[in-house]
Design an enzyme around this catalytic site. Sequence first.
Site, mmCIF file in Angstrom:
data_model
loop_
_atom_site.group_PDB
_atom_site.id
_atom_site.type_symbol
_atom_site.label_atom_id
_atom_site.label_comp_id
_atom_site.label_asym_id
_atom_site.label_seq_id
_atom_site.Cartn_x
_atom_site.Cartn_y
_atom_site.Cartn_z
ATOM 1 N N ARG A 57 -26.943 6.844 -10.342
ATOM 2 C CA ARG A 57 -25.975 6.269 -10.727
ATOM 3 C C ARG A 57 -24.492 6.625 -10.023
ATOM 4 N NH1 ARG A 57 -29.803 6.127 -13.795
ATOM 5 N NH2 ARG A 57 -29.907 8.250 -13.573
ATOM 6 N N THR A 58 -24.246 7.880 -10.078
ATOM 7 C CA THR A 58 -22.903 8.070 -9.610
ATOM 8 C C THR A 58 -22.661 7.688 -8.227
ATOM 9 O OG1 THR A 58 -22.891 9.876 -11.341
ATOM 10 C CG2 THR A 58 -21.163 10.106 -10.009
ATOM 11 N N LYS A 86 -26.910 25.745 7.888
ATOM 12 C CA LYS A 86 -26.589 27.018 8.869
ATOM 13 C C LYS A 86 -25.674 27.943 8.442
ATOM 14 C CE LYS A 86 -26.402 23.011 12.200
ATOM 15 N NZ LYS A 86 -25.614 22.338 12.927
ATOM 16 N N ARG A 107 -20.415 15.899 -5.746
ATOM 17 C CA ARG A 107 -21.214 16.508 -6.668
ATOM 18 C C ARG A 107 -21.652 17.872 -6.283
ATOM 19 N NH1 ARG A 107 -25.920 13.679 -10.497
ATOM 20 N NH2 ARG A 107 -23.743 12.769 -11.426
ATOM 21 N N HIS A 135 -17.533 16.164 -15.915
ATOM 22 C CA HIS A 135 -18.000 14.824 -15.442
ATOM 23 C C HIS A 135 -16.933 13.849 -15.472
ATOM 24 C CE1 HIS A 135 -20.325 12.014 -13.225
ATOM 25 N NE2 HIS A 135 -21.609 12.380 -13.819
#
Length: 309
Positions: A57-58, A86, A107, A135
């Site tokens: 969703r986000t 890396k 996120r 959030h």
Amino acid sequence: MNFRGRDIISIKDFSKEEINYILNYSKKMVSYAKGEGHIEKLKGKVLSSLFFEPSTRTRLSFESAMNRLGGRVIGFADPTATSQKKGESLSDTIRMADAYSDAIVIRHPQEGAARLAAEFADIPILNAGDGAGRHPTQCLLDLFTIITEKKKIEKQKVILLGDLKYGRTVHSLAYALSLYGAELIFVSPETLKMPKEVVNECKELGTEPHSTSNLEKAIKDADVLYATRIQKERFPDAEEYNRVVGTYKIDNHLLKNANDKLIVMHPLPRVTEIDPEVDRTHHALYFKQAFNGVPVRMALLSLVTGEKI
Ligand code: CP
């Protein structure tokens, strides 16, 4: 009110007046979010979408929001396909996205990662969830959903259910609901109670949350039931997860006792906590709630890039 260049890291960084402004502005975006109109306000702008943790969703609603505004999106949803693999540091990754775009949505599994990112970028950072931390854009769309359905937040009786310990959505929401003078009832397994820090934040805003394990009784006069998933990925111990998963389940049997006007919300994804039979009831609001991510994120992208309609 000017949000140009502003980072969206925690809902606590915003006053009630500023939140009201964002929610009102989000209303203007609803028809565009549905594709019923056309705007190109962010034409030529680029959003970096950096997802170090899974999301449906986000990520998709941010990307939809940017596209609906005429902008473009670069980024990744699989950090193992980036130079992090890396050994590149988060700060260097952020410096690169800062050079390539006009705003960054991130996120990350570590609490505080978005705040750290903001130290290394000149462009706005939008926190799409940092570990068990915050959030804020989910919180804004949750508030938008409640205000759209209930017309006000003040004095609404809201149950926050499930994983209140690790659930970042409920941490942000408990604070914001207290800011608006909602009544809070916390229902969770004993080991997943709301952290003291969040309870104290609510109290400082004049809200005294109640805790109970009796969901059946609590829903009789509740206006909103906000359920959350027990998040397996946040448990340090699998046995502890197995002990609590399935403690609460929302189904039609439970809802027989509910206030007729009760709305059931969930940030999603759900696993077992809401039976799919609930989807067909008038209580189910979670899919509409998920759609609301688009207009709210359109509003935020438009405001922080300074391209208001
Ligand atoms: N509500 C929410 O954050 O969902 P995703 O994890 O799918 O983005």
